[in-house]
Design a protein around this motif. Structure first.
Motif, PDB file in Angstrom:
ATOM      1  N   CYS B 364      12.432   2.555   5.348  1.00 46.93           N
ATOM      2  CA  CYS B 364      12.525   1.224   4.525  1.00 46.93           C
ATOM      3  C   CYS B 364      11.331   0.471   4.984  1.00 46.93           C
ATOM      4  CB  CYS B 364      13.831   0.449   5.208  1.00 46.93           C
ATOM      5  SG  CYS B 364      15.416   1.506   4.663  1.00 46.93           S
ATOM      6  N   PRO B 365      11.270  -0.560   4.068  1.00 46.85           N
ATOM      7  CA  PRO B 365      10.046  -1.535   4.646  1.00 46.85           C
ATOM      8  C   PRO B 365      10.546  -2.189   5.788  1.00 46.85           C
ATOM      9  CG  PRO B 365      10.975  -1.900   2.489  1.00 46.85           C
ATOM     10  CD  PRO B 365      11.790  -1.037   2.813  1.00 46.85           C
ATOM     11  N   SER B 366       9.327  -2.492   6.869  1.00 50.76           N
ATOM     12  CA  SER B 366       9.756  -2.793   8.043  1.00 50.76           C
ATOM     13  C   SER B 366      10.119  -4.259   8.146  1.00 50.76           C
ATOM     14  CB  SER B 366       8.292  -2.687   8.751  1.00 50.76           C
ATOM     15  OG  SER B 366       7.332  -3.753   8.187  1.00 50.76           O
ATOM     16  N   ALA B 367      10.762  -4.634   8.938  1.00 47.56           N
ATOM     17  CA  ALA B 367      11.299  -6.055   9.149  1.00 47.56           C
ATOM     18  C   ALA B 367      10.620  -7.333   8.680  1.00 47.56           C
ATOM     19  CB  ALA B 367      12.097  -6.388  10.569  1.00 47.56           C
ATOM     20  N   ARG B 368       9.413  -7.078   9.339  1.00 49.00           N
ATOM     21  CA  ARG B 368       8.090  -7.992   9.076  1.00 49.00           C
ATOM     22  C   ARG B 368       7.593  -7.760   7.627  1.00 49.00           C
ATOM     23  NH1 ARG B 368       6.732  -5.729  13.916  1.00 49.00           N
ATOM     24  NH2 ARG B 368       7.873  -6.680  15.524  1.00 49.00           N
ATOM     25  N   ALA B 369       7.880  -6.697   6.802  1.00 52.13           N
ATOM     26  CA  ALA B 369       6.972  -6.554   5.712  1.00 52.13           C
ATOM     27  C   ALA B 369       7.169  -7.781   4.659  1.00 52.13           C
ATOM     28  CB  ALA B 369       7.644  -5.241   4.901  1.00 52.13           C
ATOM     29  N   THR B 370       8.391  -8.571   4.465  1.00 45.48           N
ATOM     30  CA  THR B 370       8.607  -9.548   3.573  1.00 45.48           C
ATOM     31  C   THR B 370       7.506 -10.649   3.922  1.00 45.48           C
ATOM     32  OG1 THR B 370      10.684  -8.917   3.680  1.00 45.48           O
ATOM     33  CG2 THR B 370      10.090 -10.932   2.388  1.00 45.48           C
ATOM     34  N   GLU B 371       7.594 -11.141   5.290  1.00 43.34           N
ATOM     35  CA  GLU B 371       6.621 -12.175   5.746  1.00 43.34           C
ATOM     36  C   GLU B 371       5.349 -11.734   5.274  1.00 43.34           C
ATOM     37  OE1 GLU B 371       6.368 -14.005   9.968  1.00 43.34           O
ATOM     38  OE2 GLU B 371       8.100 -12.796   9.715  1.00 43.34           O
ATOM     39  N   LEU B 372       5.017 -10.704   5.805  1.00 40.68           N
ATOM     40  CA  LEU B 372       3.705 -10.084   5.680  1.00 40.68           C
ATOM     41  C   LEU B 372       3.151 -10.132   4.341  1.00 40.68           C
ATOM     42  CD1 LEU B 372       0.878  -8.719   6.861  1.00 40.68           C
ATOM     43  CD2 LEU B 372       2.212  -6.594   6.898  1.00 40.68           C
ATOM     44  N   ASN B 373       3.958  -9.481   3.407  1.00 41.98           N
ATOM     45  CA  ASN B 373       3.622  -9.397   2.149  1.00 41.98           C
ATOM     46  C   ASN B 373       3.329 -10.676   1.483  1.00 41.98           C
ATOM     47  OD1 ASN B 373       3.606  -6.774   2.585  1.00 41.98           O
ATOM     48  ND2 ASN B 373       5.397  -6.314   1.808  1.00 41.98           N
ATOM     49  N   GLN B 374       4.224 -11.546   1.869  1.00 40.87           N
ATOM     50  CA  GLN B 374       3.844 -13.188   1.342  1.00 40.87           C
ATOM     51  C   GLN B 374       2.857 -13.524   1.626  1.00 40.87           C
ATOM     52  OE1 GLN B 374       7.654 -15.054   2.293  1.00 40.87           O
ATOM     53  NE2 GLN B 374       8.730 -14.206   0.557  1.00 40.87           N
ATOM     54  N   ALA B 375       2.463 -13.530   3.020  1.00 43.94           N
ATOM     55  CA  ALA B 375       1.236 -14.184   3.446  1.00 43.94           C
ATOM     56  C   ALA B 375       0.150 -13.463   2.673  1.00 43.94           C
ATOM     57  CB  ALA B 375       1.004 -13.939   5.030  1.00 43.94           C
ATOM     58  N   LEU B 376       0.088 -12.149   2.500  1.00 45.81           N
ATOM     59  CA  LEU B 376      -0.911 -11.451   1.631  1.00 45.81           C
ATOM     60  C   LEU B 376      -0.891 -11.908   0.077  1.00 45.81           C
ATOM     61  CD1 LEU B 376      -0.458  -7.943   3.184  1.00 45.81           C
ATOM     62  CD2 LEU B 376      -2.403  -9.430   3.561  1.00 45.81           C
ATOM     63  N   GLY B 377       0.331 -12.099  -0.307  1.00 49.01           N
ATOM     64  CA  GLY B 377       0.242 -12.565  -1.651  1.00 49.01           C
ATOM     65  C   GLY B 377       0.292 -11.345  -2.586  1.00 49.01           C
ATOM     66  N   VAL B 378       0.746 -10.230  -2.268  1.00 46.92           N
ATOM     67  CA  VAL B 378       0.878  -8.975  -2.863  1.00 46.92           C
ATOM     68  C   VAL B 378       2.388  -8.977  -3.614  1.00 46.92           C
ATOM     69  CG1 VAL B 378      -0.944  -7.756  -1.647  1.00 46.92           C
ATOM     70  CG2 VAL B 378       1.444  -7.580  -0.851  1.00 46.92           C
ATOM     71  N   ASP B 379       2.377  -8.429  -4.836  1.00 46.92           N
ATOM     72  CA  ASP B 379       3.731  -7.970  -5.370  1.00 46.92           C
ATOM     73  C   ASP B 379       4.337  -6.881  -4.565  1.00 46.92           C
ATOM     74  OD1 ASP B 379       3.010  -9.950  -7.270  1.00 46.92           O
ATOM     75  OD2 ASP B 379       2.551  -8.493  -8.936  1.00 46.92           O
ATOM     76  N   VAL B 380       5.807  -6.948  -4.603  1.00 46.45           N
ATOM     77  CA  VAL B 380       6.492  -5.870  -4.105  1.00 46.45           C
ATOM     78  C   VAL B 380       7.291  -5.433  -5.081  1.00 46.45           C
ATOM     79  CG1 VAL B 380       6.460  -6.672  -1.609  1.00 46.45           C
ATOM     80  CG2 VAL B 380       8.221  -7.532  -2.997  1.00 46.45           C
ATOM     81  N   ASN B 381       8.021  -4.132  -4.985  1.00 50.20           N
ATOM     82  CA  ASN B 381       8.879  -3.602  -5.926  1.00 50.20           C
ATOM     83  C   ASN B 381      10.222  -3.981  -5.441  1.00 50.20           C
ATOM     84  OD1 ASN B 381       9.866  -2.070  -3.840  1.00 50.20           O
ATOM     85  ND2 ASN B 381       8.923  -0.027  -4.594  1.00 50.20           N
ATOM     86  N   GLN B 382      11.310  -3.575  -6.302  1.00 49.33           N
ATOM     87  CA  GLN B 382      12.708  -4.254  -5.968  1.00 49.33           C
ATOM     88  C   GLN B 382      13.357  -3.717  -4.462  1.00 49.33           C
ATOM     89  OE1 GLN B 382      15.742  -1.654  -7.996  1.00 49.33           O
ATOM     90  NE2 GLN B 382      13.988  -0.639  -8.854  1.00 49.33           N
ATOM     91  N   TRP B 383      12.491  -2.731  -3.806  1.00 51.62           N
ATOM     92  CA  TRP B 383      13.296  -2.660  -2.468  1.00 51.62           C
ATOM     93  C   TRP B 383      12.306  -3.312  -1.441  1.00 51.62           C
ATOM     94  CZ3 TRP B 383      12.717   1.691  -5.973  1.00 51.62           C
ATOM     95  CH2 TRP B 383      13.843   2.025  -6.611  1.00 51.62           C
ATOM     96  N   GLY B 384      11.433  -3.711  -1.650  1.00 47.68           N
ATOM     97  CA  GLY B 384      10.356  -4.539  -0.902  1.00 47.68           C
ATOM     98  C   GLY B 384       9.222  -3.845  -0.368  1.00 47.68           C
ATOM     99  N   PHE B 385       8.868  -2.578  -1.172  1.00 55.36           N
ATOM    100  CA  PHE B 385       7.565  -1.790  -0.992  1.00 55.36           C
ATOM    101  C   PHE B 385       6.519  -2.583  -1.726  1.00 55.36           C
ATOM    102  CE2 PHE B 385      10.714   1.394   0.042  1.00 55.36           C
ATOM    103  CZ  PHE B 385      10.328   1.924   1.233  1.00 55.36           C
ATOM    104  N   ILE B 386       5.189  -2.491  -1.100  1.00 55.79           N
ATOM    105  CA  ILE B 386       4.391  -2.997  -1.623  1.00 55.79           C
ATOM    106  C   ILE B 386       4.124  -2.293  -3.267  1.00 55.79           C
ATOM    107  CG2 ILE B 386       1.703  -3.321  -1.951  1.00 55.79           C
ATOM    108  CD1 ILE B 386       2.066  -4.211   1.158  1.00 55.79           C
TER     109      ILE B 386
END
Lengths: 144, 1005, 376
Positions: B364-386
């Motif tokens: 699964c995406p790591s616990a910190r992924a959401t935060e990280l991906n937001q900071a990066l500003g990249v789109d993620v899919n429905q499960w939170g993978f980039i």
């Protein structure tokens, strides 16, 4: 330290490959695995570079056993060094057997970098076995 | 246009991050390698063995050229590279700027331990009163609040887990170097980078969420990682599989696949779990042949290179496979055995009892992924993978930010490493104009000791506080060292590694006039670079100082016998003194590089590779045997989920045509290749027999493969029996009409005796075609007769969609394949339906065969290039996982279907990865040999050629005029195979001469 | 490919018939040179000679029971740098041929333009014993007696237990085993080159001749007999030299003169490892080592030398016994090297000198072999 065989402390030289077995020896240290001090490690780049002359020289110069430690077959950092080592070890043992010498003083162990405990266990085993075998007759005869 | 910055931020120091950082560092970029953990490696160091060969070859990630710049030992221990800055315990807080010039704020959580003072002695952990579950052993063991992540993890500095630390201060009292400071502040820094690579990996699904399996409640229900740790030599049970309730070897082990994946909540396939379950099953069977191992699975997805054979190996070892999903587990409270309730394919319920159950928990995406991906500003899919882009697996929605490995989709090591190379290639392409902007020129070798100068050896013995002195009487050792020949000064220091000590040591060495130095201290990993710098400043040649390990390999392992340990230390020291006395300074030999490439094959992989090289500024010869570029993809009209392949290929063709750096040679073959990495000369031969000689520094083989032409199922005898490719052409031309029934048969010419490998692509091809049939003609019945449906990662959704649209999937066994009876009028297919008793008989209007990929005749090219083919005729890579695009011959790389069957987007990533490996060579004006290389004593050489045969790297050749073997120092990797092979020591390894080794033997005995 | 012709033994004289054949090769310009042992005018030895004038071939004596040097070595000296530029026939014993094959694999010799003519070899006496024999008897007597199956205790140690008295790899064999030596010898071509020789001599070669069949049966019997002899020999040898004590006794007289390795046809190093700077030690090293041991044999490393040499060439040892003959102090080197060599060769399923295709064991490996090595 446990002493048997009239206090005989075997001397063992281990040629350890830089990538796996020498690394495992360090890991044995970080986990404080205890093993007898009888094996003197000599780090080499690869088990495939161990020339039989190193082993014979050791056994004739006072070693009671020798060991070559390398990566598991298939895992060699240099692709095939341990396969070549395996042939040489088999050949040297074979020659020793033919001559009625102690082929079982020549050891090979494949120990990967994550197998610290296996390294300690190997040294314990080799030390114990050699202790049982007693002094290496080749190294005690001055005339050889 | 922005000013581009020649640095890249790599987030996540797992195997993908390491590969990406190394590829960038080796091609002229600075890499910041950030990890939230205190050490590098990600999940990988927790695993002892890896599929598909049960080996550990992590070290193969390390660079082979100019290798003295990078650490040369096991990567489980450490990695040091002058162009890589490791930032452990760190997270990304903010990213601003744009592609080419980002500013990243990195927060480093203080470990409350000053790394420059920590000696790794463990005294702190011994007194720490706090015990918490140890992540490294996945909770199977306890650790202290002050800890190292793993005994192997590096930096091996202790670290305080702030969440559980009670600040009792006991550690501070015992720390001998005052390294602990509970007020050590967190740090925040801003770094400028041109690109960002996200390799933040995955987190394992918490199996406790699936209450019916009793994970965390039932002692004997474990997850894969826990079993991995039990089977690991360094784990709690030192490699014994002992079930937690009673520490006994289980007699019956059940593996449950797809826990937390392929369900309504996470309708994706976790990709790697089938393989690691197979691995654990094999390891258990090898170690405990009497233990029954049963795998409950939905589809066995062993689709990577060599994986199907691994699956067969498991079957041969007696691992049993049950096609079923376990609905519930109950524990017998007395025996702690586990009762599994399963439903067989025919609908009957089966109960069975197991000693141990292993859950294959999803990535699964790591616990910190959401935060990280937001900071990066990249789109993620429905499960939170980039979300990655069509075709380009590593491109995110944001330019300049790339992704690899499980951050984008569940992946195994092999695919993660390929993607990491591709991501590095993307970043390097973006920043090509800023190459070499921020990297230090390789340090000049210091002036060597003049040969007529007397040998003066300084010996410095570290006591490491009490750590070494507890077992070794260092005073006695020092006294003994005084008596050794050529030793002019001996010094004992309390802690060698402390900055103030190093400063003193430097002064005293300079003062003593020593020209050779021996340190008796600890394992080289931590202090390798520190000591290297100190010695450089003290003017000691890098080959004239040595570190002997009297801590990990002596004091710590021989604690209870001071007398013997001291004697051993003396002997080791004597041997080292002896050895270094005979050591001459070792030089590094530079070799010029022809900064051009040859790419063989202009299919998609070849064109992508050529463009990746051209866009990074390297002239490329692109050779294609046919008149057309595009290869197999030229016949592809649609793909699972991707956009129009034709448009994509035409775009590539246009770019190739317009590139001033690419010289395209259609209808041309490579007939001769000479030379070596960095400097090849090759002869190209065109269809009209004209030849061209080219010189270049690297080669990429992208010759593709061929479609299997089936001999099965009456193919070729009936025009209603076609392949998936032919079906696609029909569908594109709307020529299918409205058939009543279409039957597809999977695995034709793959996963069979003659082709024991998975074709990887045909399940997707079948599903996309089935969906298209349903779209064009919803009434048509579509049957897919399959052995396993291999829709890994997000392909799974299409599989679900196909089922929803009414496509019928019927499973058959390899031993009991469908029977086809075709006449001019009708095609009848009979197949055993596992759900219903008896044979199912289907009358089909059209029978579609999902055919495999086979290799063309690669032998001639393999011979020309002196590279190897595998059993199936595909080009062999050095290591499937860690060097997936490298051949055994340096400077020659492989990608695409020439290497293994792959989907188009995977081929593209592999082509980019191969291009980047080539760039590692081409971006330098010269390659440097290592200091330790082999050499030839020409006078003694008998010209027998044994060394040439023995050398695995083609680093030796025979000079026919001089009758002597010659070493290509740039290619030599110092294995020393030639040394042992040469009977009279004409082959020698610098730094490991026979004379040195023999004198070491004499000295330690 | 096994075509054969017969060579009539004129007036019952084997030597002169063979010599006439060899002379024919030259005079009919089938070849331009012949390497063959010529009887030394003094009558006490033979010398390998490269002959271009057929007249000299009258003195050739291929069966003379003496082998002062293994001809493999001669070919090595001749072709190491460049191959023969003229067609040259070389007449060799099986052990010489086998040595040559090993040397070719080791790039110490080249076969281009060479026509290998092998003989069925009844053995040889030591160089010192030969004059006694030659004073009384001829090589014709020797061959006839030998193939009559009598044991000859005067033969060199190597010859007494020779495993392959018939050629393994050759172009043309002069077959004497199983032939009526009063009448004929067999000329057996095993390669195209061999057939070329027969053709050039104007001999009609036939497939599967009766003479060839006779030789085949006789060779089988011979090899079976040898097998038994060798088993006994190995048993005895183990008894004699097995174990550290006995080995110490056996090697006691060694003065590390290295004559054995100089004489050895497959020990091909231009300069031995043991005379290299690796073994040139400073006095302090000798004294240091002696201090540790209390007493140290000088010159040092005698057993190290022999054991290491075994690891280098046991796989290629062809059992010719040149080492033993060369030893000034009568160390039974052949016994020792045959014992270890044969076992190592068995281990790797390797027969030295059998074919150019077999890979030299020390350079090759298989992924799935020797799995007991390294096992716990």
């Amino acid at each position: 330290m446990a002493e048997g065989n009239n206090g005989f402390e075997p001397k063992i030289i281990g040629f350890l490959c830089n990538w796996c077995t020498a690394s495992a020896a360090d890991l044995a240290g970080t986990t404080r695995a205890q093993y007898p001090p009888n094996l003197h490690p000599v780090r080499v780049m690869c088990s495939g570079t161990v020339d039989p002359v190193y082993l014979i020289k050791s056994l004739l110069s006072g070693a009671d056993a020798v060991m070559v430690g390398g990566c598991h077959p298939g895992d060699c950092h240099y692709v095939s060094g341990n396969y070549k080592a395996r042939r040489r070890m088999a050949m040297l043992q074979n020659i020793f057997e033919s001559l009625g010498l102690d082929a079982n003083r020549i050891w090979t162990r494949w120990i990967s970098a994550s197998e610290g405990p296996e390294f300690a266990a190997a040294v314990r085993e080799i030390t114990e076995e050699t202790r049982k075998q007693g002094p290496n007759p080749l190294s005690t005869d001055w005339a050889l | 246009m922005v000013d581009k910055v020649g640095a890249v931020l790599v987030i996540g120091a797992g195997v993908g991050g390491l590969r990406a950082a190394l590829d960038l560092a080796e091609s002229g970029f600075k890499a910041y390698l950030v990890d939230s953990n205190p050490g590098i490696g990600g999940t990988v160091p927790q695993l002892d063995k890896w599929f598909p060969d049960n080996g550990c070859e992590l070290c193969k990630l390390l660079p082979v050229f100019s290798r003295d710049g990078c650490s040369q030992f096991c990567l489980r221990r450490d990695m040091a590279h002058p162009n890589i800055e490791l930032l452990p315990n760190s997270q990304i807080q903010e990213v601003t700027g744009e592609a080419g010039n980002f500013e990243v704020t990195i927060n480093s959580v203080s470990r409350w331990v000053k790394t420059e003072r920590c000696t790794g002695c463990r005294l702190c952990a011994e007194v720490c009163p706090v015990e918490v579950p140890d992540e490294y052993n996945d909770g199977l063991q306890l650790r202290k609040a002050i800890y190292v992540r793993s005994p192997q993890a590096i930096p091996n500095f202790y670290c305080i887990d702030r969440e559980t630390c009670t600040k009792c201060g006991k550690c501070i009292e015992v720390c001998p170097t005052n390294a602990i400071d509970l007020n050590l502040p967190d740090e925040s820094q801003k770094v400028a980078v041109g690109a960002i690579i996200v390799s933040s990996g995955f987190q394992e699904f918490d199996a406790a969420e699936m209450g019916q399996y009793g994970f965390n409640r039932y002692a004997n229900v474990l997850n894969n990682l826990q079993v991995e740790r039990l089977l690991a030599s360094g784990g709690r049970t030192t490699g014994e599989l002992l079930r937690p309730s009673d520490e006994k070897v289980p007699k019956k082990v059940g593996f449950l696949q797809c826990v937390g994946s392929r369900d309504t909540e996470r309708n994706y396939c976790s990709t790697a779990c089938c393989m690691y379950t197979l691995k654990e099953a094999i390891l258990i069977k090898e170690k405990y042949p009497d233990t029954e191992v049963i795998i409950f699975y939905m589809d066995m997805r062993a689709f990577g290179k060599g994986y199907h054979r691994y699956y067969q190996q498991a079957q041969e070892l007696g691992v049993k496979f049950v096609h079923s999903r376990v609905s519930v587990i109950r524990e017998n409270p007395k025996t702690k055995n586990l009762l599994l309730l399963t439903r067989a394919e025919d609908g009957t319920d089966i109960r069975s009892e197991y000693d141990l159950v292993v859950l294959a928990a999803a990535q699964c995406p790591s616990a910190r992924a959401t935060e990280l991906n937001q900071a990066l500003g990249v789109d993620v899919n429905q499960w939170g993978f980039i979300q990655s882009q069509d075709w380009w697996q590593t491109r995110t929605s944001k330019e300049g930010i790339y992704v690899c490995g499980s951050a984008a989709a569940p992946a195994d090591i092999a695919d993660s490493v390929i993607q990491a190379g591709a991501a590095a290639c993307e970043a390097a392409t973006l920043l090509a104009s800023a190459r070499d902007q921020l990297v230090e020129a390789e340090a000049e070798s210091v002036a060597s000791a003049a040969s007529d100068e007397d040998t003066k050896v300084a010996v410095i013995i570290c006591q490491c506080g009490e750590e070494i002195t507890a077992a070794v009487n260092t005073a006695q050792v020092a006294e003994f060292a005084q008596t050794l020949p050529d030793v002019t000064s001996v010094e004992e220091v309390r802690f060698l590694c402390l900055p103030e000590t190093l400063e003193e040591v430097k002064k005293s060495i300079t003062k003593s006039g020593a020209n050779r130095v021996i340190f008796a201290a600890c394992a080289p990993y931590h202090y390798h670079r520190l000591l290297g710098n100190t010695m450089r400043e003290a003017g000691i040649d890098p080959s004239l100082w040595q570190l002997v390990n009297i801590r990990e390999q002596l004091a710590w392992v021989h604690k209870d016998d001071q007398a013997q340990a001291t004697e051993k230390a003396k002997k080791i020291l004597a041997a080292t003194v002896d050895r270094i006395r005979g050591q001459e300074p070792l030089r590094i030999t530079p070799m010029t590089v022809e900064q051009k490439a040859l790419v063989i094959g202009a299919g998609v992989s070849g064109m992508v590779a050529a463009l990746s090289l051209a866009e990074q500024g390297f002239e490329t010869y692109l050779v294609e045997k046919s008149a057309e570029t595009g290869g197999h993809a030229g016949e592809a009209y649609y793909n699972l989920g991707n956009e129009d392949p034709q448009a994509f290929i035409n775009d590539l063709r246009k770019k190739v045509k317009n590139s001033s750096q690419i010289h395209l040679y259609p209808e041309t073959g490579v007939v001769e290749v000479n030379g070596r990495s960095g400097n090849f000369s090759s002869i190209l031969k065109a269809a009209d027999d004209t030849t061209t000689e080219i010189i270049h520094g690297a080669i990429i083989v992208a010759t593709g493969a061929e479609d299997y032409v089936p001999t099965e199922y009456q193919y070729g005898q009936n025009d209603k029996i076609i392949t998936q490719k032919e079906l696609q052409q029909l569908l594109v031309k709307n020529g299918l009409g409205k058939p009543t029934t279409v039957v597809m048969i999977q695995c034709v010419g793959s996963r069979d005796e003659g082709h024991p490998y998975c074709n990887r692509t045909c399940c997707s091809d079948a599903i996309v075609n089935a969906l298209n049939i349903k779209e064009q003609s919803p009434e048509t019945e579509v049957y897919v007769l399959n052995r396993d449906i291999i829709t890994y990662a997000f392909r799974e959704e299409y599989y679900s969609k196909a089922r929803e649209t009414g496509v019928l999937f019927i499973r058959f066994n390899q031993e009991d394949p469908p029977e086809v009876n075709a006449t001019d009028k009708a095609i009848t297919i009979r197949v055993n339906d596992p759900v219903l008793p008896g044979k199912l008989e289907i009358d089909a209007d059209l029978l579609v065969l999902s055919t495999g990929i086979v290799t063309g005749d690669n032998r001639a090219l393999a011979e020309t290039l002196s590279i190897e083919l595998n059993e199936d005729g595909f080009f062999r890579e050095v290591d499937t996982k860690f060097r997936p695009v490298d051949t055994a011959i340096d400077g020659i790389f492989i990608c695409g279907r020439a290497n293994a069957p792959r989907n188009l987007d995977e081929e593209i990533a592999q082509a980019q990865a191969a291009a980047q490996r080539a760039v590692n060579i081409l971006s330098r004006k010269e390659l440097q040999s290592g200091r330790i290389v082999s050499e030839v004593n020409a006078r003694r050489c008998s010209y027998c050629g044994i060394c040439v045969t023995t050398c695995p790297f083609n680093a030796r050749w025979l000079d026919e005029d001089e009758h002597v073997a010659v070493v290509d120092e740039a290619l030599c990797q110092a294995c020393g195979a030639c040394v042992a092979a040469c009977p009279n020591s004409a082959a020698k390894l610098r730094g490991y001469r026979d004379k040195q080794i023999l004198s070491v033997i004499e000295a330690v005995l | 490919m096994a075509k054969s012709a017969t060579l009539a033994v004129k007036d019952g004289k084997i030597r002169s018939s063979i010599n006439a054949l060899l002379a024919d090769l030259l005079s009919k310009q089938v070849v331009e040179a012949v390497l063959v042992p010529l009887a030394h005018p003094a009558g006490n030895n033979v010398v390998q000679s490269l002959v271009t004038n057929p007249d000299y071939l009258e003195q050739a004596d291929v069966f003379a029971p003496v082998m002062p040097v293994n001809a493999g070595r001669i070919i090595q000296a001749m072709t190491r740098l460049t191959p023969a530029n003229k067609k040259t026939a070389v007449v060799m014993r099986p052990c010489e041929l086998r040595a040559l094959v090993e040397l070719v694999k080791l790039r110490q010799a080249q076969l281009d333009n060479l026509y290998l003519i092998g003989i069925d070899c009844p053995g040889a006496y030591s160089v010192s014993d030969y004059p006694k024999y030659a004073a009384e008897k001829t090589s014709d007597d020797f061959v006839k007696a030998a193939w009559n199956g009598k044991d000859d205790p005067m033969l060199r140690a190597g010859c007494q237990v020779c495993e392959y008295p018939v050629p393994l790899m050759t172009d043309l064999t002069i077959g004497s085993v199983g032939q009526d030596l009063k009448k004929q010898l067999l000329l057996l071509a095993s390669t195209e080159k061999g057939e070329e020789l027969l053709e050039g001599l104007g001999l009609t070669a036939e497939e599967d001749s009766q003479a060839a069949a006779q030789r085949h049966t006789a060779v089988d019997q011979l090899l079976n007999k040898i097998k038994e002899t060798r088993e006994k020999f190995f048993e005895q040898t183990r008894e004699e030299i097995g174990g550290a004590d006995k080995l110490a006794t056996v090697f006691g007289p060694c003065i590390k003169c290295q004559n054995c390795r100089v004489a050895c046809p497959v020990c091909y190093c231009r300069e031995c490892f043991f005379v290299s700077p690796t073994f040139e030690l400073e006095a302090e090293k000798y004294l240091g080592a002696a201090e540790k041991r209390g007493a140290m044999r000088m010159p040092t490393d005698t057993l190290l030398f022999h054991l290491t040499r075994m690891t280098h060439m046991a796989a290629s040892c062809i059992g010719c016994g040149a080492c033993e003959e060369a030893c000034p102090n009568a160390i039974p080197l052949l016994k020792i090297f045959q014992l270890t060599g044969t076992n190592v060769q068995k281990l790797f399923d390797y027969i030295p000198g059998r074919s150019l295709e077999d890979e030299l064991p020390p350079t090759a490996f298989k992924e799935d072999e020797l799995e007991w090595i390294g096992e716990k």
